[in-house]
Design an enzyme around this catalytic site. Structure first.
Site, short mmCIF file in Angstrom:
data_model
loop_
_atom_site.label_atom_id
_atom_site.label_comp_id
_atom_site.label_asym_id
_atom_site.label_seq_id
_atom_site.Cartn_x
_atom_site.Cartn_y
_atom_site.Cartn_z
N LYS B 77 0.85 -1.20 0.00
CA LYS B 77 0.00 0.00 0.00
C LYS B 77 0.88 1.25 0.00
O LYS B 77 1.90 1.28 0.71
CB LYS B 77 -0.88 -0.03 1.25
CG LYS B 77 -1.94 1.07 1.31
CD LYS B 77 -2.79 0.88 2.57
CE LYS B 77 -3.94 1.85 2.64
NZ LYS B 77 -4.77 1.65 3.84
N SER B 152 -9.70 1.47 2.74
CA SER B 152 -8.85 2.28 1.90
C SER B 152 -7.77 1.48 1.17
O SER B 152 -7.22 1.97 0.18
CB SER B 152 -8.20 3.39 2.72
OG SER B 152 -7.31 2.84 3.67
N SER B 176 -9.75 -0.80 6.99
CA SER B 176 -9.16 -0.57 5.66
C SER B 176 -8.45 -1.76 5.03
O SER B 176 -8.17 -1.74 3.84
CB SER B 176 -8.20 0.62 5.69
OG SER B 176 -8.93 1.82 5.74
#
Lengths: 88, 481
Positions: B77, B152, B176
């Site tokens: 990420k 996310s 997330s």
């Protein structure tokens, strides 16, 4: 109900320009009034219960010279300086 | 060559010499090239991946030590620092920031021989649950590209689900990792607070966030957790504990285990397809020998408000550091008054950040702190003690990961409060620090549904055993692209 001026004041404190953002007022108002659900939460004491955890193994507080590697990727980097916009 | 293999299978294939790292990485890069225009999982792809693969092949040939991951392609990420690569947080303010160091999780993966395939898309600074708030544009769900992949860590879940890598690391502040894992039919774990080092993770809400693996199988999650967990002198919130091999006894089953079905997360507000899937999962656990009972955590109804008050307060403080001077976009060199300059910089935050900055200035401010921030901290303590009480009666808690099925891009983007409310089932884990895992359970009308299990702090091993047990009862199709 939170007043609009109070939201504008908070935005100003955190330096967010709200001039073009009327819709943010509405959204923030709506979210804040949802947060008011917390008024109904029955908490035995208003005092904040905090937990203190001792940290025994701290790293040695030592100054380490990192050198150029740390700053070589920065933008507008000249010698040992960084060029920034002029502030008054 | 089959790219849809698990991490465990990958290691076997390499060990047996059936494939080389170079071959696998080459095919993975081709796959990325082919699907990225539809999915947009990656913000940047590692240009040296192929070179790194060749180096690892060489080491394998000459029988040098390469670590347990054997060149496994892993995506990261884009709010976790990887040395020499851009770490943008999907924000204009960090669009040219190149990390000068590796996060602890990254140095651990690299020392076990992982290859970072690239940096994946997210909602700006990890604030959102659809990946639509990325400055670089949204990612799309590989199960149906008109739908959001969740967030996310949306890019991470998409990259694993669509076989653009073997596994990924995301971060989970309010769900997330688990939310996109559920929406993309992959496994996502939020570890106990303090089990995995946050050193090198760009801060959003420090008191609640953790880095967690996103993988194709529960065993892969155990595999990655073995590598990334453990005490780190660079993160004083990490817990010193005995090393555990999470893969050991993974098939222990759930016979005799007690599972609490959280009433507040399985009743009103659930999509009927999700409710049905979760009822089926509960009966499946009963068939496997677990005892399932309804359990009420009445403070869950305050969880969303509590979580967001704390998250925006911490975010307001964390985001104040971005002054666009050392990195960021270019500015005229003209003279500025300081406040005007900062305001001009912050105009470049996206809509969700702007909202959270304003809220984050408001909730701890004089006259309102007692009503919002301090009250939220007290309610958080209450939630934590209710959860602790629950684990005296049961071994696990169960609820669907997300109360609804994946929805279309743009469908909820203008109603931030409606989006916040979708976090209801995941945030309890972040507020109370306990671990939680989302396991793919069903595909309904072509859209994935995940089921979520929680365990008490540091009980990852038992949690993974339960997750493995339910995973073995499913037989889900592969991604349709």
């Amino acid at each position: 109900m939170v007043k609009r001026e109070e939201i504008a004041h908070a935005a100003d404190l955190i330096k967010i320009d709200l001039e073009e953002h009327e819709k943010y007022f509405e959204q923030v108002e709506k979210i804040l009034s949802y947060f008011d659900i917390l008024n109904k939460a029955n908490i035995e004491s208003e005092d904040l219960v905090t937990q203190v955890l001792p940290i025994e193994k701290l790293r040695e507080d030592k100054y380490i010279v990192y050198g150029e590697k740390l700053i070589e990727k920065l933008k507008n980097y000249k010698g040992t300086f960084i060029e920034a916009p002029k502030m008054i | 060559m089959n790219l849809a293999i698990s991490a465990v299978q990958y290691v076997e294939e390499i060990k047996n010499g059936n494939i080389s790292v170079e071959e696998f990485v080459t095919k993975t890069l081709e796959r990325i090239e082919n699907v990225e225009k539809n999915l947009h999982a990656y913000i940047s792809v590692n240009k040296n991946a192929l070179e790194e693969a060749k180096q690892i092949d060489k080491k394998i040939k000459s029988k040098e030590k390469v670590g347990s991951l054997l060149g496994m392609p892993i995506s990261i990420k884009d709010n976790i620092c990887v040395k020499g690569m851009k770490t943008t947080c999907a924000s204009k303010l960090l669009e040219d920031f190149v990390a000068p160091y590796d996060a602890t999780t990254i140095s651990r993966l690299k020392s076990e021989g992982a290859i970072v395939m690239g940096k994946t898309n997210l909602d700006e600074f990890a604030m959102g649950l659809t990946t639509e708030f990325s400055y670089f544009g949204p990612s799309r769900n590989p199960w149906n590209t008109s739908y959001v992949p969740g967030g996310s860590s949306g890019g991470s879940a998409v990259s694993v689900s669509a076989n653009e890598c073997i596994a990924s690391l995301g971060s989970d502040t309010g769900g997330s990792v688990r939310n996109p894992a559920s929406f993309c039919s992959v496994v996502g774990l939020k570890p106990t607070y303090g089990l995995v080092s946050r050193y090198g993770l760009v801060s959003y809400a420090n008191s609640m966030e953790q880095i967690g693996p996103i993988t194709k199988t529960v065993e892969d999650t155990a595999f990655l957790l073995n590598t990334i967990s453990g005490f780190d002198p660079f993160d004083n919130t990490t817990i010193e504990s005995e090393r555990i091999d999470y893969r050991k006894n993974l098939d222990a089953g759930v016979e005799g285990k007690r599972i609490g079905v959280v009433s507040e997360m399985t009743g009103e507000g659930l999509d009927s397809a999700v409710a049905k899937a979760s009822r089926r999962a509960i009966s499946k656990f009963q068939e496997l020998g677990a005892e399932c009972t309804e359990i009420s955590l009445d403070f869950v109804k305050y969880a969303v408000a509590t979580y967001y008050v704390i998250a925006v307060t911490e975010a307001g403080s964390n985001l104040a550091r971005y002054d666009n001077i050392r990195y960021g976009f270019d500015f005229d060199v003209e003279g500025y008054e300081f406040n005007a300059y900062i305001k001009k910089v912050r105009k470049n935050f996206g809509p969700e950040l702007t909202r959270r900055m304003i809220l984050g200035a408001f909730t701890p401010s004089a006259g309102y702190a007692g009503k919002y921030f301090l009250k939220a901290l007290n309610v958080k303590n209450k939630i934590r003690s209710q959860v602790k009480q629950a684990f005296k009666k049961v071994d696990f808690l169960i609820a669907p990961t997300v109360p609804v099925l994946p929805f279309k891009l743009g469908e909820k983007i203008d109603d931030p409060l409606a989006l916040y409310l979708l976090d209801i089932n995941t945030i309890i884990a972040n507020l109370s620090g306990i671990p939680a895992i989302s396991v793919p359970y069903e595909i309904v009308n072509g859209l994935p549904v995940g089921i979520q299990l929680f365990a008490d702090s540091m009980q990852e091993r038992a949690l993974l055993q339960a997750a493995y047990a339910i995973e073995q009862t499913t037989n889900l199709p592969g991604v349709p692209m």
